[in-house]
Write an enzyme that holds these catalytic residues in place. Structure first.
Site, mmCIF file in Angstrom:
data_model
loop_
_atom_site.group_PDB
_atom_site.id
_atom_site.type_symbol
_atom_site.label_atom_id
_atom_site.label_comp_id
_atom_site.label_asym_id
_atom_site.label_seq_id
_atom_site.Cartn_x
_atom_site.Cartn_y
_atom_site.Cartn_z
ATOM 1 N N HIS A 114 0.816 -1.210 0.000
ATOM 2 C CA HIS A 114 0.000 0.000 0.000
ATOM 3 C C HIS A 114 0.852 1.264 0.000
ATOM 4 C CE1 HIS A 114 -3.736 -2.120 2.032
ATOM 5 N NE2 HIS A 114 -3.490 -2.550 0.813
HETATM 6 C C1 LIG Z 1 -0.402 -7.571 -4.533
HETATM 7 C C2 LIG Z 1 -1.258 -6.414 -4.103
HETATM 8 C C3 LIG Z 1 -2.363 -6.641 -3.296
HETATM 9 C C4 LIG Z 1 -3.173 -5.574 -2.909
HETATM 10 N N1 LIG Z 1 -4.331 -5.830 -2.231
HETATM 11 C C5 LIG Z 1 -5.233 -4.839 -2.060
HETATM 12 C C6 LIG Z 1 -6.527 -5.104 -1.553
HETATM 13 O O1 LIG Z 1 -6.890 -6.257 -1.288
HETATM 14 N N2 LIG Z 1 -7.385 -4.066 -1.389
HETATM 15 C C7 LIG Z 1 -7.026 -2.790 -1.695
HETATM 16 O O2 LIG Z 1 -7.842 -1.878 -1.521
HETATM 17 N N3 LIG Z 1 -5.803 -2.506 -2.169
HETATM 18 C C8 LIG Z 1 -4.912 -3.506 -2.389
HETATM 19 N N4 LIG Z 1 -3.699 -3.222 -2.943
HETATM 20 C C9 LIG Z 1 -3.357 -1.816 -3.218
HETATM 21 C C10 LIG Z 1 -4.133 -1.186 -4.371
HETATM 22 O O3 LIG Z 1 -4.375 -2.128 -5.391
HETATM 23 C C11 LIG Z 1 -3.324 -0.003 -4.895
HETATM 24 O O4 LIG Z 1 -3.094 0.889 -3.834
HETATM 25 C C12 LIG Z 1 -4.026 0.760 -6.010
HETATM 26 O O5 LIG Z 1 -4.359 -0.107 -7.060
HETATM 27 C C13 LIG Z 1 -3.113 1.880 -6.509
HETATM 28 O O6 LIG Z 1 -3.702 2.547 -7.592
HETATM 29 P P1 LIG Z 1 -2.873 3.605 -8.441
HETATM 30 O O7 LIG Z 1 -3.794 4.132 -9.458
HETATM 31 O O8 LIG Z 1 -2.227 4.558 -7.509
HETATM 32 O O9 LIG Z 1 -1.682 2.781 -9.105
HETATM 33 P P2 LIG Z 1 -1.737 1.507 -10.055
HETATM 34 O O10 LIG Z 1 -3.067 0.852 -9.981
HETATM 35 O O11 LIG Z 1 -0.554 0.698 -9.739
HETATM 36 O O12 LIG Z 1 -1.630 2.110 -11.518
HETATM 37 C C14 LIG Z 1 -0.479 2.635 -12.110
HETATM 38 C C15 LIG Z 1 -0.501 2.266 -13.585
HETATM 39 O O13 LIG Z 1 0.438 3.057 -14.286
HETATM 40 C C16 LIG Z 1 1.160 2.236 -15.175
HETATM 41 N N5 LIG Z 1 2.472 2.897 -15.370
HETATM 42 C C17 LIG Z 1 3.395 3.124 -14.424
HETATM 43 N N6 LIG Z 1 4.449 3.786 -14.941
HETATM 44 C C18 LIG Z 1 4.169 3.988 -16.239
HETATM 45 C C19 LIG Z 1 4.879 4.609 -17.307
HETATM 46 N N7 LIG Z 1 6.072 5.202 -17.110
HETATM 47 N N8 LIG Z 1 4.322 4.617 -18.544
HETATM 48 C C20 LIG Z 1 3.091 4.041 -18.754
HETATM 49 N N9 LIG Z 1 2.397 3.448 -17.773
HETATM 50 C C21 LIG Z 1 2.913 3.422 -16.529
HETATM 51 C C22 LIG Z 1 1.246 0.913 -14.457
HETATM 52 O O14 LIG Z 1 1.547 -0.147 -15.328
HETATM 53 C C23 LIG Z 1 -0.126 0.813 -13.828
HETATM 54 O O15 LIG Z 1 -1.065 0.226 -14.696
HETATM 55 C C24 LIG Z 1 -2.850 -4.256 -3.318
HETATM 56 C C25 LIG Z 1 -1.732 -4.033 -4.126
HETATM 57 C C26 LIG Z 1 -0.949 -5.102 -4.534
HETATM 58 C C27 LIG Z 1 0.207 -4.832 -5.426
#
Ligand SMILES: Cc1cc2nc3c(=O)[nH]c(=O)nc-3n(C[C@H](O)[C@H](O)[C@H](O)COP(=O)(O)OP(=O)(O)OC[C@H]3O[C@@H](n4cnc5c(N)ncnc54)[C@H](O)[C@@H]3O)c2cc1C
Ligand SMILES: *[C@@H]1O[C@H](CO)[C@@H](O)[C@H](O)[C@H]1NC(C)=O
Ligand SMILES: *[C@@H]1O[C@H](CO)[C@@H](O)[C@H](O)[C@H]1NC(C)=O
Ligand SMILES: *[C@@H]1O[C@H](CO)[C@@H](O)[C@H](O)[C@H]1NC(C)=O
Ligand SMILES: *[C@@H]1O[C@H](CO)[C@@H](O)[C@H](O)[C@H]1NC(C)=O
Ligand SMILES: *[C@@H]1O[C@H](CO)[C@@H](O)[C@H](O)[C@H]1NC(C)=O
Length: 622
Positions: free
Chosen positions: A558
């Protein structure tokens, strides 16, 4: 069957051809049942077996080598202009792209490093296996001093989703918003608009909740399905009952009160994962004003140095380099690890660090600082005299196809222990025995812990309770290794730098051990499985736990806070509308903007943030 009876009774019964056809169609229905091969079951069996086999030999990547040829291209091709360029189709990016493209006048480009989701990633229980596949970026932390001491090379894992849906495509699907006071704190820290009262409507907006929770706290008719995974595991009632014995009632933790225990509300629909790709973006993807490009690495935000304005992005696709221009805004939604990396590569970050790396500074901001996590102790496993009956994979798949059963489950139940001011300080997560060997080798435990500890765990008799520290005081940091976008960023978790964090976690551990002494757990003779490390300390003394925590703890994956929102650019990167300080036309919208972490899991709050900012952006440009 009924249909065929009707056919047989029909007035055409006598014609030989019809007779033959009728017999044949009866056979076609019956035969597969006799030889026990249902094409859908076979299909998923193949998907699961093939992908699980691949996990065995998978090696985490060390950098973004798949984009190396493109990074060496000398020509930059023109990719045209868009109103908005969104970087990352993860939890936040997919929601933003879906909401902004509702306005037909906005022309949007969404760039995602990973590919599409696949049949394997839709199976919730396979979430751990997904970490050993190319839809995880594959990050490891730097070797740690105060934590991860029992991991290979003292490095913890920090998986991040690399696909449409981002981390919501590999996560454990738990839907846990946190405590109202978490959001009131954001507001108090000088971020008007983010109090719980003001963000609750955005939680409700996305939701299509099937949970019979507290009235007023759940949305219906939204794009994102929330429900309990069913049926509950065989020991779920023991967990609830034990909590009750200690005064912790069953409740809706996303409702009026949070201190208590509950079956976890999850992001599934008919048993399958509801990533933001599936739940949101799939509706928007065909819109003509939205262009989604996958397998694309954004390497730079182009910023006009004189006017301090974001103009567009440079990205690599199919071994070539492109430039796209943004008329209105560039929105960085690359997540709490990659967004700070990309900002720093583009000249936005701590002055000293960027100068040290050889990057021209455009804005001196605390990018990558303030890394917060949810440290988690996975070392409480309990032996019972209850042996779970594990269905065959075939049976499990049949249930999955009906939307239920163990393949549709990831996290069974969550509960919260009160801390100061009635905000939870500890979450504890019930992981009952599954009957299938667990994927616990993905903790990155070193050989000693694997041999002496993991090898002892029996998946038919033993359950785990994970203990999570919700509000750590220590802070980590994201830095660049170099100015080359092919390099991974450096992730320094720095858990437990402050002793206070260990002490709170010990309180949680002691509480969970007390919980397992309750009658409901004694009925199955729950007994803590010996933790064979830190032998120099008296077993289960404070110094023993201190040592065990520093060896075995990992995180809940997280990360947040690395591009924090706040009123002052000495400590924050974005303002309360998530605009980057000192740079025009540039926003960060993802988990990184959280100024302090929440007493929950981060997916739902991240989606809420994207919903809210979509409205802010729509209002700005209407
Ligand atoms: C294994 C795991 C289990 C988890 N379990 C839970 C859970 O049960 N419940 C819960 O609420 N949360 C959980 N989380 C946390 C939650 O999923 C994340 O906090 C949330 O998805 C983050 O969202 P975000 O939009 O910040 O980033 P992300 O969803 O990670 O999105 C970032 C995106 O940007 C893309 N990207 C990055 N850099 C670049 C670049 N330079 N060029 C193009 N694309 C790029 C990535 O590929 C990705 O698709 C978990 C996380 C993980 C990894
Ligand atoms: C880069 O190009 C070389 C030469 O064409 C090729 O052999 C190699 O597989 C490519 N690497 C990647 C990661 O695409
Ligand atoms: C796990 O426990 C079950 C039930 O007691 C037992 O039959 C089985 O042999 C055990 N497995 C291992 C690997 O010890
Ligand atoms: C309870 O567990 C302990 C420790 O594993 C074991 O020695 C004992 O025999 C068990 N008792 C019952 C009744 O199963
Ligand atoms: C399990 O152990 C408890 C004692 O802790 C005992 O009361 C119970 O009968 C045992 N159950 C079985 C199936 O052995
Ligand atoms: C921001 O914080 C710094 C350091 O604490 C302080 O000197 C400055 O006055 C603050 N600026 C504003 C606008 O509050």
């Amino acid at each position: 069957m009924i249909r065929h009876k009707e056919v047989l009774r029909s007035r055409f019964l006598c014609t030989p051809l019809v007779k033959m056809w009728a017999t044949l169609s009866v056979l076609l229905v019956i035969l597969p049942k006799i030889i026990n091969s249902d094409p859908a079951v076979d299909f998923y069996k193949k998907v699961i077996n093939e992908n699980v086999a691949k996990v065995e030999n998978y090696k985490l990547p060390k950098n973004n080598a798949e984009f190396i040829n493109g990074s060496q291209a000398t020509e930059i091709k023109d990719f045209g202009g868009y109103d908005f360029i969104i970087i990352g189709a993860g939890s936040a990016g997919s929601v933003l792209a879906t909401r902004l493209s509702e306005n037909e006048n906005f022309k949007i480009l969404l760039l995602e490093a990973g590919g599409d989701e696949n049949d394997f990633s839709t199976i919730p229980s396979m979430w751990v296996n997904l970490q050993m596949s190319n839809i995880n970026w594959g990050y490891l932390t730097t070797p740690q001093k105060n934590c991860c001491l029992g991991m290979k090379n003292r490095q913890c894992l920090e998986p991040r989703g690399k696909a449409i849906g981002g981390s919501s495509t590999i996560n454990a699907i738990a839907y846990v918003r946190g405590n109202p006071e978490d959001y009131n704190k954001w507001d108090r820290l000088g971020n008007p608009g983010w109090s719980y009262k003001e963000v609750l409507p955005y939680f409700l907006k996305s939701e299509n909740s099937q949970v019979d929770g507290d009235p007023g706290f759940h949305g219906k008719g939204g794009l994102w399905n929330i429900q309990y995974s069913l049926p509950p595991s065989e020991l779920f009632s023991n967990f609830l009952q034990a909590n009750k014995e200690l005064g912790l009632e069953a409740l809706d933790y996303n409702g009026y009160r949070q201190i208590g225990a509950s079956k976890s509300q999850t992001n599934i629909k008919r048993g399958k994962r509801q990533s933001t790709g599936t739940a949101f973006l799939s509706y928007a993807r065909e819109r003509r004003n939205l262009n989604v490009i996958t397998k694309t690495l954004v390497t730079e935000i182009i910023i006009d140095k004189k006017y301090k304005t974001a103009e567009g992005v440079v990205f690599i696709k199919d071994d070539q380099k492109f430039r796209a221009n943004a008329n209105l805004e560039v929105i960085v939604s690359a997540g709490a690890i990659n967004s700070p990396q990309l900002l720093m590569l583009s000249g936005i970050g701590p002055k000293e660090h960027l100068e040290g790396i050889g990057i021209d500074l455009i804005a001196d901001l605390p990018v990558g600082k303030n890394l917060l996590e949810h440290p988690m102790f996975p070392g409480l496993a309990f032996r019972t005299n209850y042996t779970v009956f594990a269905e065959s994979l075939n049976e499990q798949i049949k249930s999955f196809l009906k939307g239920k059963g163990p393949l549709s489950t990831a996290v069974e139940a969550v509960a919260f222990m009160a801390g100061p001011d009635n905000i939870p300080s500890i979450e504890y997560i019930f992981m009952p025995q599954t009957g299938t060997p667990s994927a616990f080798d993905m903790f990155n435990f070193n050989q000693e812990l694997e041999n002496t500890y993991l090898a002892k765990i029996n998946s038919t008799t033993d359950f785990n309770i994970f203990v999570v520290l919700l509000h750590q005081k220590s802070k980590g940091e994201i830095r660049l290794k170099s100015k080359d976008p092919i390099d991974f960023p450096e992730i320094d978790l720095n858990l437990f730098e402050k002793q206070e964090d260990v002490d709170t976690l010990i309180e949680g551990i002691n509480f969970v051990i007390k919980l397992t002494k309750a009658q409901a757990f004694q009925d199955i003779n729950a007994t803590l499985i010996d933790i064979p490390i830190c032998q120099e300390y008296e077993k289960y003394s404070k110094s023993f736990w201190n040592c065990a925590i520093r060896h075995m703890s990992m995180t809940m994956y997280h990360p947040c806070g690395t591009t924090a929102m706040g009123p002052n650019s000495t400590t924050a990167v974005v303002d309360n509308q998530l605009r980057v300080y000192g740079i025009e036309k540039l926003r960060v919208v993802d988990a990184g903007v959280m100024p302090s972490t929440v007493s929950g899991h981060l997916n739902a709050p991240t989606i809420m943030i994207a919903e809210k900012i979509s409205d802010v952006i729509k209002a700005t440009y209407n």
